[in-house]
Design a protein around this motif. Structure first.
Motif, mmCIF file in Angstrom:
data_model
loop_
_atom_site.group_PDB
_atom_site.id
_atom_site.type_symbol
_atom_site.label_atom_id
_atom_site.label_comp_id
_atom_site.label_asym_id
_atom_site.label_seq_id
_atom_site.Cartn_x
_atom_site.Cartn_y
_atom_site.Cartn_z
ATOM 1 N N THR A 142 -12.552 13.355 3.412
ATOM 2 C CA THR A 142 -11.383 12.526 2.783
ATOM 3 C C THR A 142 -10.961 13.462 1.922
ATOM 4 O OG1 THR A 142 -12.932 10.709 2.704
ATOM 5 C CG2 THR A 142 -11.042 10.566 1.079
ATOM 6 N N THR A 143 -9.357 13.285 1.643
ATOM 7 C CA THR A 143 -8.614 14.354 1.011
ATOM 8 C C THR A 143 -8.943 13.905 -0.610
ATOM 9 O OG1 THR A 143 -6.574 14.331 2.490
ATOM 10 C CG2 THR A 143 -6.015 14.997 0.246
ATOM 11 N N GLN A 144 -9.122 14.700 -1.365
ATOM 12 C CA GLN A 144 -9.122 14.679 -2.938
ATOM 13 C C GLN A 144 -7.988 14.371 -3.607
ATOM 14 O OE1 GLN A 144 -11.111 18.158 -4.297
ATOM 15 N NE2 GLN A 144 -13.143 17.768 -3.152
ATOM 16 N N ALA A 145 -7.972 13.126 -4.317
ATOM 17 C CA ALA A 145 -6.572 13.065 -4.822
ATOM 18 C C ALA A 145 -6.528 13.973 -6.084
ATOM 19 C CB ALA A 145 -6.582 11.321 -5.364
ATOM 20 N N LYS A 146 -5.331 14.613 -6.310
ATOM 21 C CA LYS A 146 -5.011 15.481 -7.393
ATOM 22 C C LYS A 146 -3.624 15.434 -7.776
ATOM 23 C CE LYS A 146 -5.252 20.367 -8.402
ATOM 24 N NZ LYS A 146 -5.548 21.778 -7.927
ATOM 25 N N ARG A 147 -3.128 14.634 -8.849
ATOM 26 C CA ARG A 147 -1.746 14.620 -9.295
ATOM 27 C C ARG A 147 -1.166 15.721 -9.805
ATOM 28 N NH1 ARG A 147 0.832 9.728 -9.878
ATOM 29 N NH2 ARG A 147 2.640 9.626 -11.717
ATOM 30 N N THR A 148 -0.785 16.309 -8.894
ATOM 31 C CA THR A 148 0.041 17.792 -9.268
ATOM 32 C C THR A 148 1.494 17.518 -9.144
ATOM 33 O OG1 THR A 148 0.138 18.378 -6.806
ATOM 34 C CG2 THR A 148 -1.878 19.020 -8.091
ATOM 35 N N THR A 149 2.294 18.628 -9.748
ATOM 36 C CA THR A 149 3.781 18.642 -9.351
ATOM 37 C C THR A 149 4.181 18.347 -7.941
ATOM 38 O OG1 THR A 149 3.875 20.259 -11.233
ATOM 39 C CG2 THR A 149 5.699 19.978 -9.855
ATOM 40 N N GLY A 150 3.324 18.809 -6.970
ATOM 41 C CA GLY A 150 3.929 18.590 -5.683
ATOM 42 C C GLY A 150 3.405 17.010 -5.337
ATOM 43 N N TRP A 151 2.502 16.394 -5.953
ATOM 44 C CA TRP A 151 2.267 15.016 -5.723
ATOM 45 C C TRP A 151 3.481 14.158 -6.264
ATOM 46 C CZ3 TRP A 151 -2.484 12.760 -4.071
ATOM 47 C CH2 TRP A 151 -2.480 11.022 -3.839
ATOM 48 N N VAL A 152 3.883 14.406 -7.375
ATOM 49 C CA VAL A 152 4.821 13.690 -8.060
ATOM 50 C C VAL A 152 6.189 13.828 -7.459
ATOM 51 C CG1 VAL A 152 3.592 13.525 -10.410
ATOM 52 C CG2 VAL A 152 5.232 15.315 -10.153
ATOM 53 N N VAL A 153 6.323 14.916 -7.022
ATOM 54 C CA VAL A 153 7.636 15.185 -6.158
ATOM 55 C C VAL A 153 7.664 14.304 -4.637
ATOM 56 C CG1 VAL A 153 8.822 16.742 -4.460
ATOM 57 C CG2 VAL A 153 8.427 17.397 -6.791
ATOM 58 N N ILE A 154 6.333 14.382 -4.053
ATOM 59 C CA ILE A 154 6.362 13.640 -3.033
ATOM 60 C C ILE A 154 6.500 11.973 -3.099
ATOM 61 C CG2 ILE A 154 5.104 12.867 -0.859
ATOM 62 C CD1 ILE A 154 6.437 15.558 -0.700
ATOM 63 N N GLU A 155 5.814 11.695 -4.181
ATOM 64 C CA GLU A 155 5.824 9.998 -5.079
ATOM 65 C C GLU A 155 7.237 9.696 -5.007
ATOM 66 O OE1 GLU A 155 3.668 7.395 -7.905
ATOM 67 O OE2 GLU A 155 2.666 9.068 -7.528
ATOM 68 N N THR A 156 7.938 10.481 -5.826
ATOM 69 C CA THR A 156 9.384 10.126 -6.046
ATOM 70 C C THR A 156 10.118 10.010 -4.964
ATOM 71 O OG1 THR A 156 9.188 11.496 -8.153
ATOM 72 C CG2 THR A 156 11.468 10.850 -7.470
ATOM 73 N N LEU A 157 10.029 10.925 -3.749
ATOM 74 C CA LEU A 157 10.916 10.705 -2.655
ATOM 75 C C LEU A 157 10.314 9.484 -2.134
ATOM 76 C CD1 LEU A 157 10.428 14.196 -1.332
ATOM 77 C CD2 LEU A 157 12.681 13.135 -1.846
ATOM 78 N N ARG A 158 8.944 9.163 -2.039
ATOM 79 C CA ARG A 158 8.382 7.740 -1.359
ATOM 80 C C ARG A 158 9.060 6.541 -2.256
ATOM 81 N NH1 ARG A 158 8.333 4.575 1.820
ATOM 82 N NH2 ARG A 158 6.291 3.901 2.718
ATOM 83 N N ASN A 159 9.303 6.754 -3.385
ATOM 84 C CA ASN A 159 9.886 5.503 -3.996
ATOM 85 C C ASN A 159 11.493 5.399 -3.637
ATOM 86 O OD1 ASN A 159 7.612 5.223 -5.550
ATOM 87 N ND2 ASN A 159 8.095 6.365 -7.155
ATOM 88 N N TYR A 160 12.246 6.291 -3.279
ATOM 89 C CA TYR A 160 13.405 6.277 -2.560
ATOM 90 C C TYR A 160 13.271 5.867 -1.089
ATOM 91 C CZ TYR A 160 15.856 8.088 -6.714
ATOM 92 O OH TYR A 160 16.554 8.278 -7.835
ATOM 93 N N GLY A 161 12.248 5.662 -0.539
ATOM 94 C CA GLY A 161 12.316 5.222 0.817
ATOM 95 C C GLY A 161 12.020 6.225 1.881
ATOM 96 N N ILE A 162 11.511 7.314 1.355
ATOM 97 C CA ILE A 162 11.392 8.524 2.326
ATOM 98 C C ILE A 162 10.077 8.243 2.889
ATOM 99 C CG2 ILE A 162 10.964 10.686 2.961
ATOM 100 C CD1 ILE A 162 13.682 9.992 2.121
ATOM 101 N N ASP A 163 9.817 7.802 4.356
ATOM 102 C CA ASP A 163 8.588 7.413 4.820
ATOM 103 C C ASP A 163 7.947 8.640 5.937
ATOM 104 O OD1 ASP A 163 9.763 6.873 6.895
ATOM 105 O OD2 ASP A 163 9.609 4.788 6.788
ATOM 106 N N THR A 164 8.765 9.709 6.100
ATOM 107 C CA THR A 164 8.821 10.622 7.218
ATOM 108 C C THR A 164 9.341 11.928 6.713
ATOM 109 O OG1 THR A 164 9.015 9.077 9.063
ATOM 110 C CG2 THR A 164 9.238 11.171 9.585
#
Length: 546
Positions: free
Chosen positions: A2-24
């Motif tokens: 299981t991937t360990q959750a770690k709220r890093t800068t990399g994480w929040v960049v991807i989360e922001t992209l996901r919020n704009y509808g990026i799923d791939t």
């Protein structure tokens, strides 16, 4: 595991992209970019691992064309990023949205020249020289803001690629940025079309006796509005290759994507009023240096800097194409739609010109088109079968049905673009039609098709190498050198990658192979050697009986 959750800068960049509808996202994981990959599964983002970063960029572009969202490419630092820059340059030339994410040297270690892994003299400068803007951020907040700024650019300006570099030590640094700062933001509204300019455009068009609409890539979101205006005016529509299908090419006012051919181009040049929508009118789309329009010119573009580029405009309207075209139509008022009786005559001249340019590729393109499903997406390369054949002869009903790059004119684009298109539009049959020389630039992406369990059919038109360059050499008085290429066994190559290979010698063979591929699914590679190929086909009913 299981991937360990770690709220890093990399994480929040991807989360922001996901919020704009990026799923791939597209890319290749590496030692330095793992924090961009950590959150993907948790956030529901599908990673597509291509076998070269250039392929990742072109696949992202193919995906973007179908979704209307920016393609996202994740590279590692140094060689990974540099491998992707040809795709970035393509997106820049063709005005398409793309976000490239890459780690960079740790803060304080820029230009160190001490021999660290993937050390590059100045990768930010390398990328920035090609994209619309490149940023090296210094905090998680800056990284997230860069994502927001990218989407604002795509929504309000000329959509072009951007590059976001996150220093290695910042990429895996934990952050407590609030969730609301990652939420997708509404972009500022683009100003409404200037009423005075719209009124003048309507006056000129209403008085015109031979109006023509020239639609470029900036018109692709305006299919409904463009058709309404064209029908109101009885104005034929000629498009660039980037706008192919913005008006259904079977519509009685469509001159197709034949701006490069004199018969259609001259209709635009000679119009008493020419309406240009979202095109820079560049030499690569015209196949001549300048259009040199002889009548009144009206131009519509999202950015003011384009209004007089390559062709001065008498009336310039800065606005989104849908809003501008709708405003012009409203200003014209209701009236009986007009017709243009010269469209069939112009299309006959276009067809004759195609044959004159290349009878072989024209005839071959007709056979390929006859074998394809009507709703196919066909990605291609800067191959003769594309620009001398298929793109002239294939008629499509919707924009972005033929992913291509007429200005950057690269090789290696077609197959990965088809991959991206199929991922984004699984309801449509997807093909790549490319030359043998072009396919060798991205051959490794066969395995990406197989790995992603996609249905993609590749038709490789084999003319024995770089036929265009061979002719260029002859025209320059140079004996053929470095252009006659040794061919692999294409059927065996397809089989080795886990696909199915076909060798065809006639139009009937091709039709059967395409049908078989559609029924079976998966990767299919159809080898079509020009030498000895018979284009004659039996009627469809007779082919079915066989």
């Amino acid at each position: 595991m299981t991937t360990q959750a770690k709220r890093t800068t990399g994480w929040v960049v991807i989360e922001t992209l996901r919020n704009y509808g990026i799923d791939t996202v597209f890319g290749i994981p590496g030692t330095h970019n793992l924090e961009f990959y950590r959150p993907l599964s948790a956030l529901g983002v599908h990673p597509v691992t291509t076998r070269h970063e250039q392929g990742a960029g072109y696949a992202a572009d193919g995906w973007s064309l179908q979704t209307g969202k920016p393609g996202v490419v994740i590279t590692t630092s140094g060689p990974g990023l540099l491998n992707a820059l040809s795709a970035a340059a393509t997106a820049y030339c063709e005005s398409r949205p793309m976000i490239i994410l890459s780690p960079g040297p740790a803060r304080g270690h820029e230009f160190a020249d001490v021999g660290t892994l993937h050390e590059t003299k100045d990768q930010l400068a390398a990328a920035s020289a090609i994209v619309e803007w490149g940023r090296r951020v210094q905090s998680a907040d800056e990284a997230v803001q860069a994502v927001h700024d990218a989407f604002e650019l795509f929504a309000t300006g000329r959509p072009r690629p951007v590059y976001l570099e996150v220093p290695l030590d910042l990429l895996d640094e934990k952050t407590d940025l609030p969730a609301e700062s990652l939420t997708a933001r509404e972009s500022p509204a683009i100003a409404a079309p200037d009423a005075v300019a719209v009124a003048e455009a309507a006056r000129l068009l209403d008085a015109a006796t031979d109006p023509v609409i020239l639609a470029g890539g900036g018109s692709r979101a305006a299919t409904t509005e463009l058709r309404a205006l064209a029908e109101r005016l009885g104005a034929p529509v000629v498009t660039t290759l980037n706008a192919k299908g913005v008006l259904d090419e079977r519509h009685p006012l469509s001159l197709g994507s034949n701006l490069r051919l004199a018969a259609a181009r001259n209709r635009a040049r000679d119009a008493d009023v020419l309406l240009v929508v979202g095109s820079k009118l560049g030499e690569a789309e015209l196949w001549v240096d300048k259009l040199e329009a002889r009548g009144h010119v009206i131009r519509v573009d999202r950015v003011e800097s384009q209004l007089h580029k390559n062709q001065p405009a008498e009336v310039g309207i800065v606005a989104d194409a849908p809003a501008a075209l709708a405003a012009i139509t409203d200003a014209l008022g209701a009236q009986e739609p007009r017709v243009d009786a010269r469209v069939p005559e112009t299309l006959e001249a276009v067809a004759a010109e195609c044959t004159q340019l290349s009878a072989v590729n024209t005839e071959l393109a007709d056979v390929i088109v006859a074998a394809l499903p009507d709703d196919a997406i066909v990605a291609t390369d800067s191959s003769q079968i594309a620009y001398w054949g298929l793109l002239n002869r294939m008629r499509v009903a919707t924009p972005d049905s033929t992913p291509y790059m007429p200005t950057y004119a690269t090789l290696g684009y077609g197959l990965p673009a088809a991959i991206g298109a199929r991922l984004a539009a699984p309801h449509r049959p997807v093909f790549a039609v490319v030359g043998d020389g072009a396919l060798m630039f991205s051959l490794q992406e066969f395995i990406t098709v197989v790995e992603q369990r996609l249905d993609v059919t590749v038709i490789v038109v084999d003319n024995g190498g770089y036929a265009e360059i061979k002719q260029n050499e002859a025209d320059a008085g140079i004996a053929p050198i470095a252009v006659d290429l040794v061919q692999p066994d294409w059927v065996a190559v397809a089989d080795a990658f886990g696909g199915t290979g076909h060798r065809v010698a006639s139009g009937d063979d091709l039709a059967r192979a395409v049908a078989t591929a559609g029924e079976a699914g998966g990767l299919h590679v159809i080898h079509l050697p020009q030498s000895g190929f018979t284009t004659q086909q039996a009627p469809p009913a007779e082919r079915q009986e066989r």
